[in-house]
Design a protein around this motif. Structure first.
Motif, PDB file in Angstrom:
ATOM      1  N   ARG A 144      44.463  37.751  38.085  1.00  0.00           N
ATOM      2  CA  ARG A 144      45.514  38.670  38.543  1.00  0.00           C
ATOM      3  C   ARG A 144      46.054  39.521  37.389  1.00  0.00           C
ATOM      4  O   ARG A 144      46.259  40.727  37.548  1.00  0.00           O
ATOM      5  N   GLN A 148      45.960  43.625  37.050  1.00  0.00           N
ATOM      6  CA  GLN A 148      47.155  44.434  36.794  1.00  0.00           C
ATOM      7  C   GLN A 148      46.916  45.425  35.650  1.00  0.00           C
ATOM      8  O   GLN A 148      47.311  46.595  35.718  1.00  0.00           O
ATOM      9  N   ASP A 169      45.839  38.675  45.855  1.00  0.00           N
ATOM     10  CA  ASP A 169      45.920  39.871  45.025  1.00  0.00           C
ATOM     11  C   ASP A 169      45.664  41.164  45.799  1.00  0.00           C
ATOM     12  O   ASP A 169      45.365  42.204  45.199  1.00  0.00           O
ATOM     13  N   ASP A 171      47.725  43.064  47.095  1.00  0.00           N
ATOM     14  CA  ASP A 171      48.681  44.116  46.716  1.00  0.00           C
ATOM     15  C   ASP A 171      48.139  44.975  45.572  1.00  0.00           C
ATOM     16  O   ASP A 171      48.256  46.201  45.583  1.00  0.00           O
ATOM     17  N   GLN A 174      44.675  46.790  46.746  1.00  0.00           N
ATOM     18  CA  GLN A 174      44.922  47.905  47.657  1.00  0.00           C
ATOM     19  C   GLN A 174      45.268  49.179  46.885  1.00  0.00           C
ATOM     20  O   GLN A 174      44.762  50.266  47.184  1.00  0.00           O
ATOM     21  N   ASP A 175      46.099  49.032  45.857  1.00  0.00           N
ATOM     22  CA  ASP A 175      46.447  50.182  45.018  1.00  0.00           C
ATOM     23  C   ASP A 175      45.238  50.667  44.221  1.00  0.00           C
ATOM     24  O   ASP A 175      45.057  51.869  43.999  1.00  0.00           O
ATOM     25  N   CYS A 219      42.888  46.368  54.732  1.00  0.00           N
ATOM     26  CA  CYS A 219      43.805  46.971  53.753  1.00  0.00           C
ATOM     27  C   CYS A 219      43.153  48.113  52.984  1.00  0.00           C
ATOM     28  O   CYS A 219      43.684  48.584  51.981  1.00  0.00           O
TER      29      CYS A 219
END
Length: 352
Positions: A144, A148, A169, A171, A174-175, A219
């Motif tokens: 993770r 990031q 992960d 979130d 998806q970005d 997603c």
């Protein structure tokens, strides 16, 4: 039938070819048998000097790989990464899945690597060797943290895993997907739970992996599967069903490899077969060998992953037919380098 240890892939510790001396447990004189203790999993924190490795092999589909963990608790009996555990002084057998090395400085090493002035943002694959989402990731969150950093700096990432923990992960992924920075492959080679429990004892079930595919796809995260490794005589008949299920749950791409038993894996796999499928062990081994010029392993580039010969050709034709039937591999997915930026601290250091 020989004694089979449930919950583990390897059934014993094979000899480490780099060590002159070996240790083992033997029957003491006058004692016929004893109750063995359950095999526990241990982790050791290590601080390597590098994390990202250039992959020189032309047929593995990746240019660079990074592995936050060494060893893998999933315990897949066929795993080629077992051999690399010997470099650390361990066995490719039970040690590989019960003595895990945690590279605690992995995120820092990753960031240092992508901020080198000559780095051009080629895709880095997570799980080139061992699964980046194996059980210890829940505690350490090294993967993770790496994701990031990749999102912050626009570094493209490819992921392959057998673990549904990747949903944690979503979130970040998806970005990343919005910027074409990631693609995720789930490894699924069988939909038969009884087979999965023996072949890949500590992985997510195939049903859970399909649900994970669906969750990622919903997603907007691009997904595919690796139907790998295909084991002739054991899992090859499931190719059509696996590809259909993958497509139904949102996969857009699929690939495959045929199992090859290099190094210590050959003896470990033979022992496992004799304990799990004694009635067809010889047939399975014979079919594997027929795909590798009569050997259980062929290291020739261009043949080692897909095999050669009649059985390998049948597998190849069957895979291509059903991939086309279920709409897989209809497009080429490329990741973007356009968002890559070195960190501000790195840019400042280059001024001196």
């Amino acid at each position: 039938m020989k004694q089979y240890t449930k919950g583990r892939g390897a059934q014993y510790n094979s000899q480490n070819r780099f060590l002159a001396n070996q240790y083992g447990q033997h029957h003491a004189e006058g004692i016929d048998e004893w109750e063995e203790e359950a095999i526990r999993t241990f982790q050791t924190t290590v601080y390597p000097k590098t994390l990202v490795n250039k992959v020189d092999s032309p047929d593995v589909g990746m240019a660079y790989s990074a592995n936050p963990y060494q060893g893998c608790e999933h315990g897949c009996i066929y795993c080629y990464a077992r051999n690399s555990h010997q470099y650390w002084g361990y066995s490719a057998g039970v040690d590989f899945e019960s003595k895990i090395l945690v590279k605690e400085n992995a995120p820092a090493l990753f960031k240092e690597f992508i901020n080198k002035k000559n780095w051009n943002a080629d895709t880095i694959s997570l799980s080139g060797n061992t699964d980046c989402y194996q059980p210890l990731e829940r505690k350490y969150q090294l993967t993770r943290q790496i994701l990031q950093i990749a999102l912050e700096q626009g570094q493209p990432i490819g992921i392959i895993t057998k673990n549904s923990l990747i949903k944690r992960d979503i979130d970040i992924l998806q970005d990343m997907a919005k910027k074409q920075l990631c693609v995720v492959y789930l490894s699924i080679n069988s939909l038969t739970e009884a087979t999965r429990q023996k072949l890949e004892p500590r992985t997510a079930t195939s049903r859970e992996r399909l649900r994970t595919l669906e969750a990622l796809n919903s997603c907007g995260i691009p997904t595919g599967i690796m139907c790998a490794p295909i084991i002739p005589g054991l899992t090859d008949h499931e190719i059509p069903a696996v590809l259909q299920a993958a497509s139904d749950h949102g996969a857009r791409w699929a690939g495959y490899t045929i199992v090859r038993l290099n190094g210590e894996i050959s003896a470990l796999f033979k022992d496992w077969l004799e304990k799990t499928y004694p009635d067809r062990a010889e047939k399975i081994l014979h079919q594997i060998a027929s795909c590798h010029s009569g050997q259980l392993n062929n290291s020739t580039f261009g043949e080692r992953m897909r095999g050669a010969g009649n059985i390998a050709q049948i597998i190849n034709d069957n895979f291509k037919l059903h991939a086309r039937k279920y709409g897989l591999n209809q497009e080429i997915h490329t990741l973007s380098k356009s968002h890559f930026r070195r960190s501000a601290s790195s840019d400042q250091l280059q001024l001196f």
